[in-house]
Scaffold this motif. Structure first.
Motif, short mmCIF file in Angstrom:
data_model
loop_
_atom_site.label_atom_id
_atom_site.label_comp_id
_atom_site.label_asym_id
_atom_site.label_seq_id
_atom_site.Cartn_x
_atom_site.Cartn_y
_atom_site.Cartn_z
N LEU A 468 0.82 -1.21 0.00
CA LEU A 468 0.00 0.00 0.00
C LEU A 468 0.86 1.26 0.00
CD1 LEU A 468 -2.84 -1.05 2.47
CD2 LEU A 468 -2.87 -1.07 -0.03
N GLY A 471 2.42 0.98 -3.77
CA GLY A 471 1.50 0.71 -4.87
C GLY A 471 1.88 -0.50 -5.68
N SER A 495 -4.20 -7.00 -7.87
CA SER A 495 -5.02 -6.07 -8.65
C SER A 495 -6.34 -6.72 -9.03
CB SER A 495 -4.26 -5.62 -9.91
OG SER A 495 -3.11 -4.88 -9.58
N ASP A 498 -8.43 -7.12 -5.80
CA ASP A 498 -9.06 -5.86 -5.38
C ASP A 498 -10.22 -5.48 -6.29
OD1 ASP A 498 -7.35 -5.68 -3.25
OD2 ASP A 498 -5.97 -4.28 -4.20
N GLN A 516 -12.81 2.64 -3.61
CA GLN A 516 -11.46 2.46 -3.08
C GLN A 516 -10.75 1.30 -3.76
OE1 GLN A 516 -11.47 1.31 1.05
NE2 GLN A 516 -9.26 1.06 1.16
N PHE A 517 -11.44 0.19 -3.89
CA PHE A 517 -10.77 -0.99 -4.44
C PHE A 517 -10.76 -0.99 -5.97
CE2 PHE A 517 -11.17 -2.23 -0.08
CZ PHE A 517 -10.01 -2.95 0.13
N ASN A 519 -9.93 1.71 -7.54
CA ASN A 519 -8.67 2.43 -7.73
C ASN A 519 -7.48 1.50 -7.52
OD1 ASN A 519 -10.11 4.78 -8.18
ND2 ASN A 519 -9.82 5.57 -6.10
N ARG A 520 -7.54 0.69 -6.49
CA ARG A 520 -6.44 -0.24 -6.21
C ARG A 520 -6.29 -1.32 -7.29
NH1 ARG A 520 -6.18 -2.02 0.07
NH2 ARG A 520 -5.29 -3.82 -1.02
N TYR A 523 -3.34 -0.97 -9.77
CA TYR A 523 -1.95 -0.95 -9.32
C TYR A 523 -1.02 -1.74 -10.24
CZ TYR A 523 -2.90 1.31 -4.79
OH TYR A 523 -3.24 2.20 -3.80
#
Length: 878
Positions: A468, A471, A495, A498, A516-517, A519-520, A523
């Protein structure tokens, strides 16, 4: 009596469904083949029990008797095969009660060998030759084989928790012996025991095994065995000596023997339990009363009901046999784990009881099975799939976190990623809704944010804090293991994981967690190297690694940093944002050319930059052409990969991995594939059969027609598609098809139709929100600039979203006296860009090493790269 009742009920179920199938098919065409009347007739359990060649190795399927998702898999074992059986090996140690088609030694517990040989000379190492000929047969719920040297015939059948063996001995004056090995599990035993009953008809015992794939995990399985007639002699061994007349042995190599009169036909009923010997006895009492033939008939009827969930019509018998055998193997795992009374041993080592009317399941090889198997089971059997998902929730509640690659009641943590997450989400998205979904989401988020600490040092997502912070999972060496951590694989898998969390949260109305996830889930971009156009290992300093084992070393091509694969095989694993990946790789045409090269060879293993069709990371590759306007190449490539399967012992391109490979074939044969883990999206290819009907709950069905698909000149290409009577050129089906069914009517042609499905709107959805518009790399990140001089570095950039404009790049250093002028960059047509950044070092700067931070901006997207400036003055060599 109980088994006859079950048989009658299951027969009625089958009759009702076959009536439904007859009413459900789409418009009939003259000359069409008929639907398969009895799918069981097309299952040969010897298919896929051999090897797939030097690269593929053992396929690891077992041919023995089991019922769908049963606790018992009563099957033969051959000497030296870690998963139990290889068709090409004639040396058998007998039949054991548990099996799994996995890539490490596992199960093979409680083995028994029928023989006429004496048991006075190392019986723990004994084996007999089996005949791999017409006398060896395997069908759902039944297996038989002959031992030619002793003239003994063995027959096996099973219930959920018991195995029933019938052993026929010759009338040659030699005693009929059954050797029972409590300490012979395929992975070895740390403890084992056997107790021969005083009644001379029973044996009980237990075995502790584990150590799966070198992990520190154990399980104990208990057994209770009862013979159809009393034995006349007996003895035990401890792996060092044989003790005739003894009834007890406790040793990791323990076992025993019993003998019957020559010419006997002996039935042995064996129940297992993971709770205790009393549990095994209770399972035997609940399921072991019927005769061998009654148990076989009930198992066959149960399989017929399950396999009838898909009815297909085709002319090619080989394809039918391959299809239904693959469907059969898709319904063997995970496995019932609770006893008949509902009790099971939890992940906390405590005995629990599953809710009445439900089942606790075990053995989820999630890295293998989340892609294809979970969606298939969720679609076909949502009731069982809901219990599978709830079983994992129960495991998490007992242990503190979801188990990755759960093995019995232990989290092995095998393989990279947190793949239990997309497994559960795929079960949910494809129909499994009857489980505690919100508790599941809570555990998923806990692991993704705090690691998910479990028992015995297990962590669901080890290293999550670093991930985290940066990234991505940085490139590191793990001492005490076999070397470099598969950091690139971890980032790609997390990725996907998430993304699955995002989709589940969204379906539950939790928009904040979903965003939120989402966006993650982007990664993966943080490991995309614009210089090489690979997703590559990257250090804590932000530098992409190079050298032997990496992508710039052709002789040892790119395996470092990847789990069971290489850089070329893993670059394609961004299934939730294929459109973004296409942009990053240079656009549709560039990707088409690269895919053409990649799929030139189909099953090369991990050492070459080509498709490894028999291993999970490559499962979705053939369908990527659907995203770039060339679906005819998907249709051709899927057909080529399907050709690696066949109705022979060697008829599979890899390790089946608890049904992962078999379920891939089921989807591919139907013309559908769940290409986006975490989202109910089925993308398309040419069906293998003229017609198919997939049964759904509430009387719904998916009805597929593809006239001529199975003909002698099989047309490979789609020239048109109607969904519920309306034409479409989309290469995916509406999500409603999964929920309520519908009709797919394909038109096929012998030659590619390059217009159908070619538009951008025809591609399956991609989910790119939260991603960056640009990525950077300094291919030579260390530069020497003497004080009072100006040097430069070249910066490679890549556009990551379509439509991104030019970018600006600035450089700063926290050290006074080191400056760089801002520059601007322009993307080429393929999205690439290279700019030169001048860096000036003032005379006042001391010799040493200094950081310069480069920052690129496209709109609101910001990317940074680091340069290390060495101000050591250059000197001429003497």
């Amino acid at each position: 009596m109980k088994s006859r009742t079950v048989l009658t009920a299951l027969t009625a179920v089958v009759a009702v469904f076959m009536t439904f199938v007859a009413a459900a098919p789409p418009i009939a065409y003259d000359g069409e083949p008929a639907f398969v009347a009895d799918p069981v007739e097309h299952v040969d359990t010897l298919i896929g029990t051999g090897t797939g060649g030097e690269t593929v190795g053992e396929i690891n399927n077992f041919p023995g008797a089991a019922v769908p998702f049963g606790m018992v898999q009563y099957s033969p074992d051959t000497v030296g095969n870690y998963a139990g059986y290889n068709y090409h090996n004639p040396h058998s140690t007998g039949f054991s009660m548990t099996h799994a088609s996995v890539g490490c030694a596992a199960f093979g517990d409680i083995s028994m060998l029928p023989t006429t040989s004496a048991s006075d000379s190392q019986p723990w190492n004994a084996w007999e030759r089996i005949a791999h000929d017409d006398t060896e047969q395997g069908e759902p719920g039944y297996y038989t084989v002959r031992f030619p040297d002793t003239a003994v015939t063995g027959e096996l059948t099973a219930t959920a928790r018991t195995g029933v063996g019938r052993f026929s001995y010759p009338h040659n004056g030699r005693p009929a012996v059954i050797q029972v090995r409590s300490g012979a599990s395929l992975a070895g035993n740390s403890r084992a025991a056997i107790q021969i009953g005083e009644d001379n008809t029973t044996i009980t015992g237990w075995a502790t095994s584990g150590g799966f794939c070198g992990k520190n995990n154990t399980y104990t399985v208990y057994f209770a065995m009862k013979f159809s007639q009393p034995f006349i002699s007996y003895g035990t061994w401890d792996g060092y000596s044989v003790d005739a007349g003894a009834r007890t042995a406790v040793s990791p190599y323990s076992g025993g023997y019993v003998s019957f009169p020559p010419g006997s036909v002996v039935e042995a009923r064996t129940a297992i339990s993971y709770v205790g010997i009393d549990g095994a006895r209770a399972n035997l009492a609940a399921e072991g009363a019927a005769s061998f033939d009654e148990v076989r008939a009930a198992a066959l009827s149960e399989w017929k009901a399950m396999l009838s969930c898909i009815a297909v019509a085709g002319r090619n018998t080989a394809d039918l046999d391959t299809f239904y055998t693959a469907l059969y193997r898709s319904l063997l795992h995970p496995n019932v784990f609770n006893d008949a009374d509902g009790r099971y041993i939890g992940f906390d080592g405590v005995i629990h009881e599953v809710a009445k009317g439900h089942t606790q399941y075990a053995n989820f090889s999630d890295w293998d099975t989340y892609r294809s198997l979970a969606p298939l089971q969720g679609l076909l059997f949502p009731r069982q799939a809901s219990d599978m998902a709830q079983s994992l929730v129960n495991d998490a509640e007992q242990s503190g976190s979801f188990p990755r690659w759960s093995f019995a009641n232990y989290a092995t943590g095998e393989m990279s990623g947190d793949n239990v997450v997309p497994l559960i989400v795929n079960l949910y998205m494809y129909g499994a809704r009857d489980f505690d979904v919100r508790t599941a989401l809570r555990h998923m988020v806990n692991a993704a944010v705090r690691g998910g600490v479990g028992l015995n040092g297990y962590v669901e997502r080890p290293g999550i804090a670093t991930y985290l912070e940066y990234g991505y999972a940085p490139f590191t060496y793990e001492f005490g293991t076999d070397g470099w951590i598969a950091d690139a694989s971890i980032t790609l898998e997390w990725s996907v994981d998430d993304f699955a969390i995002s989709r589940l949260a969204d379906s539950l109305g939790d928009s904040a967690t979903a965003a939120q996830f989402q966006n993650r889930s982007q990664y993966w971009q943080n490991l995309f190297n614009p210089t090489t156009r690979y997703v590559s290992p990257r250090s804590l300093m932000g530098y992409f690694r190079s050298g032997p084992g990496f992508v710039d070393s052709p002789s040892t091509f790119g395996q470092v940093g990847y789990e069971e694969g290489n850089a070329e095989q893993y670059v394609w694993w961004v299934p939730h944002n294929v459109a973004g990946l296409v942009t990053a790789l240079g656009g549709r045409q560039a990707v088409a050319s690269r895919l053409d090269r990649f799929t030139k060879k189909l099953n090369v293993g991990p050492n070459e930059p080509y498709l490894w069709a028999g291993n999970e990371p490559g499962f979705g590759v053939p369908w990527l052409y659907n995203y770039i306007g060339q679906p005819w190449k998907t249709q051709l490539t899927v057909d080529r990969v399907r050709g690696l399967f066949g109705p022979t012992p060697d008829g599979a391109p890899g390790n089946d991995d608890l049904g992962a490979l078999s379920s891939w074939y089921v989807w591919a044969a139907l013309g559908l594939y769940p290409g986006t883990p975490g989202a109910p999206i089925l993308t398309l290819n040419t069906p293998l059969f003229d017609r198919a009907v997939i049964r759904l709950p509430a009387g719904n069905s998916i009805r597929i027609s593809a006239p001529g698909a199975s003909g002698p000149n099989q047309p490979r290409y789609i020239s048109g598609l109607n969904v519920d009577g309306k034409p479409t050129d989309r290469t995916f089906v509406p999500e409603s098809l999964i929920r309520t069914g519908g009709e797919l009517a394909f038109s096929l042609a012998a030659h590619p139709d390059r217009s159908w499905g070619a538009g951008k709107s025809s591609a399956p959805p991609s989910f790119g929100a939260g991603g960056s518009a640009i990525t950077l790399n300094v291919s030579t990140p260390v530069v020497t600039i003497a004080p009072g001089s100006t040097g430069s570095v070249k910066v490679d950039a890549q556009r990551m979203v379509d439509g991104a404009g030019n970018y600006s790049l600035s450089a700063v250093s926290p050290d006074a006296g080191i400056t760089a002028a801002p520059v601007s960059g322009q993307f080429a047509s393929d999205g690439s860009s290279t700019v030169t950044v001048p860096i000036t070092v003032a005379r006042s700067v001391s010799e040493g090493y200094y950081f310069v931070y480069l920052t690129a901006m496209v709109g609101e997207s910001v990317r940074t790269a680091t340069v290390l400036v060495n101000t050591q003055a250059q000197t001429d060599e003497p």
